[in-house]
Design a protein around this motif. Structure first.
Motif, PDB file in Angstrom:
ATOM      1  N   UNK A  44       0.473  -1.159  -0.011  1.00 27.60           N
ATOM      2  CA  UNK A  44      -0.251   0.041  -0.309  1.00 27.60           C
ATOM      3  C   UNK A  44       0.786   1.209   0.084  1.00 27.60           C
ATOM      4  N   UNK A  45       2.046   1.257   0.063  1.00 36.36           N
ATOM      5  CA  UNK A  45       2.938   2.158   0.305  1.00 36.36           C
ATOM      6  C   UNK A  45       2.401   3.914  -0.802  1.00 36.36           C
ATOM      7  N   UNK A  46       2.659   2.600  -2.258  1.00 34.12           N
ATOM      8  CA  UNK A  46       1.947   4.130  -2.977  1.00 34.12           C
ATOM      9  C   UNK A  46       0.722   4.584  -2.759  1.00 34.12           C
ATOM     10  N   UNK A  47      -0.532   4.020  -2.434  1.00 32.27           N
ATOM     11  CA  UNK A  47      -1.095   5.461  -1.896  1.00 32.27           C
ATOM     12  C   UNK A  47      -1.099   6.771  -1.006  1.00 32.27           C
ATOM     13  N   UNK A  48      -0.191   5.831   0.467  1.00 27.71           N
ATOM     14  CA  UNK A  48       0.060   6.697   0.935  1.00 27.71           C
ATOM     15  C   UNK A  48       1.265   7.552   0.211  1.00 27.71           C
ATOM     16  N   UNK A  49       2.079   6.854  -0.136  1.00 29.09           N
ATOM     17  CA  UNK A  49       2.976   8.857  -1.323  1.00 29.09           C
ATOM     18  C   UNK A  49       2.021   9.131  -1.633  1.00 29.09           C
ATOM     19  N   UNK A  50       0.961   8.970  -2.335  1.00 31.22           N
ATOM     20  CA  UNK A  50       0.176   9.843  -3.280  1.00 31.22           C
ATOM     21  C   UNK A  50      -0.747  10.693  -2.477  1.00 31.22           C
ATOM     22  N   UNK A  51      -1.387  10.522  -1.931  1.00 34.11           N
ATOM     23  CA  UNK A  51      -2.313  11.018  -0.475  1.00 34.11           C
ATOM     24  C   UNK A  51      -2.300  11.025   0.916  1.00 34.11           C
ATOM     25  N   UNK A  52      -1.375  10.535   1.342  1.00 35.25           N
ATOM     26  CA  UNK A  52      -0.808  10.495   2.712  1.00 35.25           C
ATOM     27  C   UNK A  52      -1.760  10.633   3.682  1.00 35.25           C
ATOM     28  N   UNK A  53      -2.097  11.321   4.848  1.00 30.97           N
ATOM     29  CA  UNK A  53      -3.225  11.431   5.927  1.00 30.97           C
ATOM     30  C   UNK A  53      -4.722  11.812   4.788  1.00 30.97           C
ATOM     31  N   UNK A  54      -4.443  12.489   3.818  1.00 27.42           N
ATOM     32  CA  UNK A  54      -5.930  12.274   2.802  1.00 27.42           C
ATOM     33  C   UNK A  54      -6.236  11.092   2.628  1.00 27.42           C
TER      34      UNK A  54
END
Length: 321
Positions: A44-54
């Motif tokens: 799931x790292x790509x989604x945390x990199x793109x969206x972050x806390x959002x």
């Protein structure tokens, strides 16, 4: 004499083997959880990199390639709301069943307890099909529509058009699913209370309800909380039945704002979209939803452990004083 000298060493060897086996078993569980968390975070790292806390506080969910936007807040709220409603409905019924079965004559309590436990063996997809084709129509016509006609204009919880595929229906079926687990554990906890405590309450002139209140509940409180937490864990992670009954809304429309509104849970959104996920970012978003679900489950267990520990300390303090 030689035999006597051999026996202590054999006991020591067996103790070492036992300690090693127990240590391996305990470590195995921790390793599995750590590997699971590591794998989910890596995927799931790509989604945390793109969206972050959002990703946690956002509500948009658009999987169209080139315009991807993912926010899991509606699904987190859907998970918590459905599980909470299931607990509110299911736990009192479960404890009531446990009270009746534990105090009933063996000829009645035994078969009834077996029938309740038999419900736990029913697959969740069977509950989902039953809820979808049988329960939903009766529940919509005899519960949801009357509630909407009486309270729909004044209470926001009952606003919206009752359709039967919504948060309320999914929560009620979920409550039915957790009843066998909670009632079975609660019954065994109540049976573990010493018979002398019950007899002492009756000798003081207590009624049956007062006997439960004075003799059983104080001694079984910790176990009843544990049983409820087991039910909560089942409710949070349930997938198939909820997927069939909750309506499967997406994005901001999945935010729970009414009992009669379709929604979605973390487990249902994973089940609905994982096979159709075409982009790497979409798969990463579903893996991120899985991490949030894992964190919720772990948090529930931590809170339960803290509550049980505090209750045990309070009880020990009372006894020591």
């Amino acid at each position: 004499m030689d035999e006597l000298l051999v026996k202590p060493s054999s006991h020591l060897n067996s103790d070492k083997i036992f300690k090693i086996g127990v240590t391996i078993a305990g470590t195995f569980v921790l390793v599995i959880i750590a590997l699971m968390a590591f794998q989910l975070f890596t995927e799931s790292y790509p989604i945390w990199e793109k969206e972050g806390i959002s990703f946690v506080i956002g509500s948009d969910w658009n999987s169209v390639e080139g315009r991807e936007s993912f926010g899991a807040l509606p699904y987190v709220m859907g998970t918590l709301v459905t599980a909470g409603l299931a607990m509110i409905i299911g736990v009192p019924i479960s404890i009531g069943i446990a009270m009746f079965v534990s105090d009933a004559p063996p000829k009645i309590g035994g078969p009834l307890g077996f029938l309740v436990e038999l419900l736990a063996a029913v697959p969740s997809v069977i509950y989902g099909l039953w809820g979808l084709y049988v329960f939903r129509e009766y529940f919509r016509d005899f519960i949801e529509k009357p509630l909407h006609s009486v309270f729909g204009d004044s209470i926001w919880l009952f606003s919206g058009t009752p359709f039967g595929l919504d948060i309320f229906t999914a929560s009620v079926v979920l409550a039915i699913m957790i009843i066998p687990t909670v009632s079975a554990v609660s019954r065994e906890v109540m049976k573990a209370v010493p018979q002398q405590q019950k007899e002492a309450a009756y000798m003081l002139g207590a009624t049956k309800w007062e006997m439960f209140k004075l003799a059983i509940f104080p001694y079984s409180k910790t176990g009843l909380i544990g049983a409820s937490i087991l039910g909560l864990g089942r409710a949070v992670g349930e997938t198939m039945a909820v997927t069939m009954l909750i309506g499967n809304a997406f994005g901001p429309s999945a935010m729970p704002s009414s009992l009669f509104k379709p929604s979605q849970t973390l487990s249902s959104v994973i089940a609905n979209q994982f096979n159709d996920a075409s982009s790497d970012l979409h798969i990463a978003a579903l893996m991120g939803a899985a991490i949030l679900l894992l964190l919720i489950a772990i948090s529930i267990n931590i809170v339960a452990h803290i509550l049980v520990t505090r209750m045990l300390k309070v009880r020990e303090g009372v006894i020591n004083n």
